[in-house]
Design an enzyme around this catalytic site. Structure first.
Site, short mmCIF file in Angstrom:
data_model
loop_
_atom_site.label_atom_id
_atom_site.label_comp_id
_atom_site.label_asym_id
_atom_site.label_seq_id
_atom_site.Cartn_x
_atom_site.Cartn_y
_atom_site.Cartn_z
N ALA A 285 -97.40 10.16 -16.35
CA ALA A 285 -96.96 11.43 -16.93
C ALA A 285 -95.45 11.40 -17.16
O ALA A 285 -94.69 11.03 -16.26
CB ALA A 285 -97.32 12.60 -16.00
N VAL A 286 -95.05 11.79 -18.36
CA VAL A 286 -93.63 11.90 -18.71
C VAL A 286 -93.43 13.26 -19.38
O VAL A 286 -94.19 13.63 -20.28
CB VAL A 286 -93.18 10.76 -19.65
CG1 VAL A 286 -91.74 10.96 -20.10
CG2 VAL A 286 -93.35 9.41 -18.97
N GLU B 165 -107.26 3.47 -18.54
CA GLU B 165 -108.05 4.08 -19.61
C GLU B 165 -107.11 4.95 -20.42
O GLU B 165 -106.25 5.63 -19.84
CB GLU B 165 -109.17 4.94 -19.04
CG GLU B 165 -110.19 4.17 -18.27
CD GLU B 165 -111.10 5.07 -17.44
OE1 GLU B 165 -110.76 6.24 -17.22
OE2 GLU B 165 -112.15 4.58 -17.01
N ASN C 26 -104.91 8.77 -28.67
CA ASN C 26 -103.55 8.91 -28.14
C ASN C 26 -102.70 7.74 -28.65
O ASN C 26 -102.46 6.75 -27.94
CB ASN C 26 -103.57 8.96 -26.61
CG ASN C 26 -102.24 9.31 -26.02
OD1 ASN C 26 -101.20 9.17 -26.66
ND2 ASN C 26 -102.26 9.76 -24.78
N TYR D 72 -98.62 1.00 -24.32
CA TYR D 72 -99.35 -0.03 -23.59
C TYR D 72 -99.42 -1.34 -24.37
O TYR D 72 -99.36 -2.42 -23.78
CB TYR D 72 -100.74 0.48 -23.21
CG TYR D 72 -100.69 1.66 -22.27
CD1 TYR D 72 -99.90 1.63 -21.12
CD2 TYR D 72 -101.39 2.83 -22.54
CE1 TYR D 72 -99.83 2.72 -20.26
CE2 TYR D 72 -101.34 3.91 -21.68
CZ TYR D 72 -100.56 3.85 -20.55
OH TYR D 72 -100.49 4.92 -19.70
#
Length: 146
Positions: A62-63, A95, A100, A107
């Protein structure tokens, strides 16, 4: 922030800024109490992983929205990857929702490769469920620096 309740609350608050379906403070408290769970945190983001034998899994990254596209997500994944390698991990899994694009790009830059798919894994309130893509990073990898 050494009190576990305060930490879980802070993680839940930040998670709520980053996701439409945030995790609760009690969910974070439960995860943090489990063996093999590692947290790498900064003021504007965190990553939580679980290690089992020689594998690690990113549970959540989370950012805060204002801190996105600053390299923080990459730095968090790189830092936790180094810690996982130090604890014997040879692979890091995660996952990500197929829709997204920003997370998939992050990634991809870090060297994660496709490893599978979970059909209709992520529910969407305004449309059909979205597949989860399973990605893997072979460790130790030469991670690009942010």
């Amino acid at each position: 922030m050494t009190d576990p309740t305060d930490l879980a609350g802070a993680l839940a608050a930040l998670h709520a800024e980053a996701f439409d379906a945030p995790w609760s403070a009690s969910a974070f408290a439960d995860l943090l109490s489990q063996p093999g769970v590692l947290l790498e945190a900064r003021a504007d983001g965190f990553v939580l992983i679980r290690l089992a034998a020689d594998e690690a899994e990113i549970l959540t990254l989370a950012v805060r929205p204002p801190a996105r596209r600053t390299g923080l997500g990459s730095r968090l994944v790189e830092a936790v990857s180094r810690r996982a390698v130090g604890m014997g991990a040879t692979r890091l899994f995660l996952e990500v929702a197929e829709d997204n694009a920003a997370a998939r790009a992050l990634y991809g830059r870090l060297g994660f490769e496709p490893a599978g798919r979970r059909p209709r894994y992520y529910a969407r309130p305004d449309g059909p469920a979205v597949d989860a893509l399973l990605l893997v990073l072979i460790l130790p990898a030469s991670l690009p620096t942010a």
